[in-house]
Design an enzyme around this catalytic site. Structure first.
Site, PDB file in Angstrom:
ATOM      1  N   LYS A  21       0.829  -1.210   0.000  1.00  0.00           N
ATOM      2  CA  LYS A  21       0.000   0.000   0.000  1.00  0.00           C
ATOM      3  C   LYS A  21       0.867   1.265   0.000  1.00  0.00           C
ATOM      4  CE  LYS A  21      -3.039   0.758   3.530  1.00  0.00           C
ATOM      5  NZ  LYS A  21      -2.917   2.142   4.021  1.00  0.00           N
ATOM      6  N   SER A  22       1.863   1.312   0.861  1.00  0.00           N
ATOM      7  CA  SER A  22       2.712   2.513   0.946  1.00  0.00           C
ATOM      8  C   SER A  22       3.439   2.764  -0.372  1.00  0.00           C
ATOM      9  CB  SER A  22       3.749   2.346   2.062  1.00  0.00           C
ATOM     10  OG  SER A  22       3.125   2.313   3.309  1.00  0.00           O
ATOM     11  N   ARG A  26       2.929   5.901  -3.234  1.00  0.00           N
ATOM     12  CA  ARG A  26       4.078   6.724  -3.637  1.00  0.00           C
ATOM     13  C   ARG A  26       4.358   6.595  -5.130  1.00  0.00           C
ATOM     14  NH1 ARG A  26       4.207   5.653   1.622  1.00  0.00           N
ATOM     15  NH2 ARG A  26       5.486   6.853   3.085  1.00  0.00           N
ATOM     16  N   GLY A  93      -4.998   8.146   5.430  1.00  0.00           N
ATOM     17  CA  GLY A  93      -4.088   9.111   6.053  1.00  0.00           C
ATOM     18  C   GLY A  93      -2.893   9.376   5.148  1.00  0.00           C
ATOM     19  N   ARG A 121      -8.583  12.375  12.568  1.00  0.00           N
ATOM     20  CA  ARG A 121      -7.159  12.074  12.788  1.00  0.00           C
ATOM     21  C   ARG A 121      -6.312  13.349  12.746  1.00  0.00           C
ATOM     22  NH1 ARG A 121      -5.630   7.074   9.114  1.00  0.00           N
ATOM     23  NH2 ARG A 121      -3.706   7.275  10.330  1.00  0.00           N
ATOM     24  N   ASP A 313       1.771  -0.924  12.149  1.00  0.00           N
ATOM     25  CA  ASP A 313       0.544  -1.441  11.529  1.00  0.00           C
ATOM     26  C   ASP A 313       0.290  -2.906  11.885  1.00  0.00           C
ATOM     27  OD1 ASP A 313       0.094   1.009  10.391  1.00  0.00           O
ATOM     28  OD2 ASP A 313       0.937   0.478   8.445  1.00  0.00           O
ATOM     29  N   ARG A 386      -7.344  -3.166   9.588  1.00  0.00           N
ATOM     30  CA  ARG A 386      -6.375  -4.009  10.303  1.00  0.00           C
ATOM     31  C   ARG A 386      -7.013  -4.706  11.506  1.00  0.00           C
ATOM     32  NH1 ARG A 386      -2.544  -3.574   6.969  1.00  0.00           N
ATOM     33  NH2 ARG A 386      -1.802  -1.558   6.199  1.00  0.00           N
TER      34      ARG A 386
HETATM   35  C1  S3P Z   1       2.380   4.931   6.246  1.00  0.00           C
HETATM   36  C2  S3P Z   1       2.993   5.264   7.425  1.00  0.00           C
HETATM   37  C3  S3P Z   1       2.484   4.860   8.742  1.00  0.00           C
HETATM   38  C4  S3P Z   1       1.500   3.705   8.649  1.00  0.00           C
HETATM   39  C5  S3P Z   1       0.506   3.907   7.541  1.00  0.00           C
HETATM   40  C6  S3P Z   1       1.186   4.072   6.197  1.00  0.00           C
HETATM   41  C7  S3P Z   1       2.965   5.427   4.983  1.00  0.00           C
HETATM   42  O1  S3P Z   1       1.835   5.971   9.340  1.00  0.00           O
HETATM   43  O2  S3P Z   1       0.834   3.533   9.874  1.00  0.00           O
HETATM   44  O3  S3P Z   1      -0.362   2.782   7.470  1.00  0.00           O
HETATM   45  O4  S3P Z   1       2.638   4.903   3.902  1.00  0.00           O
HETATM   46  O5  S3P Z   1       3.781   6.357   5.054  1.00  0.00           O
HETATM   47  P1  S3P Z   1       2.685   7.096  10.151  1.00  0.00           P
HETATM   48  O6  S3P Z   1       3.793   7.477   9.278  1.00  0.00           O
HETATM   49  O7  S3P Z   1       1.751   8.219  10.402  1.00  0.00           O
HETATM   50  O8  S3P Z   1       3.108   6.415  11.404  1.00  0.00           O
END
Ligand code: S3P
Length: 426
Positions: A21-22, A26, A93, A121, A313, A386
């Site tokens: 996902k991250s 990006r 987020g 949040r 996570d 999750r």
């Molecule tokens: C993420 C960073 C984390 C993680 C989120 C995805 C990201 O959050 O909990 O699920 O893709 O950069 P934080 O950076 O706010 O801890």
């Protein structure tokens, strides 16, 4: 939606899971900023990634999808178009925070909104540092969405030391800094996931106490082909399942093995988990490989403070492993769990209590002991993927008449979880 689960006796086979996902977020963002056509292979198809894609479409970027391959026609530096409506980050987020760094560098005003959970949040953590880069940006008086980016002030490079251990904040600042001619230096004292700096190939200086990231317009992304390895966080549910069920053996292919993400594997190994990594490779600066897992007897151990951002996570699924491990489970220094898609400390504690465990809740964590007493529980997802996935795994291990309410939340990161679970169940 209430999802029922039956007891799974054992798991066997090989799984291929969706993209990380991250890294998917990006890849879409970097491709949209670059000039020309980029290709993203194995991009995650989920609600969160759709939020990011839809925002860039609103900003004038053409993005097409053919199964798990995405083509992005980026418009280059200052090529995004002013949106005609607020940009909706949905539940994500990562979308809201990372894109705020991108939008802060544009010459037009914009607004970011989100769903009910995201609207609660904290956003000040990204607004305050962006102001230090000269951004004209604000959020609501209680520090939440909507984020308003007011106008076209040119950003200026800055030296910023992160106050929260957050890859999302760090990445937003990196995106803002890409819009400045001069070098910015972003320093973190707790190591968070490093995909943004990896994928941009940024200069990073690291010593025992901190990591300094150097970034300027010279690092602006170029059109590229991205391969997204499978998501280690998505894999974590199946890893724990295979460890807990007797006579099980599972392989998960092409999983991201970025060192800032494999804390759960390291921890589970220390707990006695038989886990082996094979066939390691690298693409776009990101490591990946095959993970092999055998059923194991686990014992609970102390979770070191430094590892918390790396496993943030995975703490809900780690706690599920902890139920069946020898000794009591305890996690502290994890207050960030309270500001995720749900308050994950409260969510895990409530569900564990419902199963009959003896649970102690703290501001920054929780402890529990005892055995599962109730096998007829309707666990709650708290609208959080999750939590839904973790208690889906618990339900599959303990059998009885357990179910998870609000299970549709899994569409945020892994809409095909149930199919994958069935494919390995014996
Ligand atoms: C993420 C960073 C984390 C993680 C989120 C995805 C990201 O959050 O909990 O699920 O893709 O950069 P934080 O950076 O706010 O801890």
């Amino acid at each position: 939606m209430n999802q029922k689960f039956v007891k799974i006796k054992k798991v066997k086979g090989t799984l291929s899971l969706p993209g990380d996902k991250s890294i998917s977020h990006r890849s879409v963002m970097l491709a949209a900023l670059a000039e020309g056509k980029s290709k993203i292979i194995n991009c995650l198809e989920s609600d969160d990634i759709n939020s990011t894609i839809n925002i860039f479409r609103q900003l004038g970027i053409r993005i097409t999808r053919d199964r798990n391959e995405i083509i992005v026609h980026g418009k280059g530096f200052q090529g995004l178009l002013p949106p005609t409506q607020p940009l909706d980050a949905g539940n994500s987020g990562t979308t809201a925070r990372l894109i705020s760094g991108i939008l802060a560098g544009q010459k037009f005003p914009s607004t970011i909104v989100g769903d009910e959970s995201l609207s609660q949040r904290p956003m000040k953590r990204v607004i305050d540092p962006l102001k230090e880069f000269g951004a004209l940006i604000s959020c609501s008086p209680n520090g939440t969405l909507p984020i308003n980016i007011l106008s076209s002030r040119k950003l200026k490079a800055a030296n910023y030391k992160l106050r929260v251990a957050s890859a999302q904040v760090k990445s937003a600042l990196i995106f803002a800094a890409l819009h400045c001619e001069e070098n910015s230096v972003i320093t973190e004292t707790e190591i968070t996931r490093n995909h943004t700096e990896n994928m941009l190939g940024l200069k990073v200086e690291e010593n025992k106490n901190s990591r300094k990231i150097f970034v300027s317009k010279a690092d602006y992304p170029k059109a590229s082909e991205y391969f997204v390895p499978s998501d280690i966080s998505t894999a974590s549910y199946f890893i724990v399942l295979a460890l807990l069920l007797k006579d099980s053996f599972l392989k998960i292919e092409n999983v991201s093995l970025n060192p800032t993400r494999i804390g759960l594997i390291e921890l589970l190994k220390k707990m006695g988990g038989k886990i082996q990594v094979e066939n390691e490779q690298v693409s776009n600066g990101e490591k990946y490989g095959t993970i092999a897992i055998w059923s194991s007897e686990l014992k609970n151990i102390e979770v070191p403070k430094e590892i918390i951002p790396n496993i943030i996570d995975e703490i809900p699924i780690l706690s599920i492993a902890g139920i069946f491990a020898e000794g009591n489970f305890s996690i502290r220094n994890a207050g960030e769990l309270r500001v995720k898609e749900s308050d994950r400390i409260e969510a895990v504690c409530n569900n564990l209590k419902a199963a009959g465990l003896s649970v102690k809740e703290f501001k920054d964590g929780f402890e529990f002991s005892g055995d599962i007493k109730n096998r007829n529980v309707t666990f709650k997802s708290f609208g959080d993927h999750r939590i839904a996935l973790s208690f889906g795994i618990l339900s599959s291990v303990i059998g009885g008449k357990n179910s998870v309410d609000g299970f549709e939340a899994v569409s945020i990161s892994n809409p095909k979880f149930i199919e994958q679970l069935k494919s390995i169940s014996v």
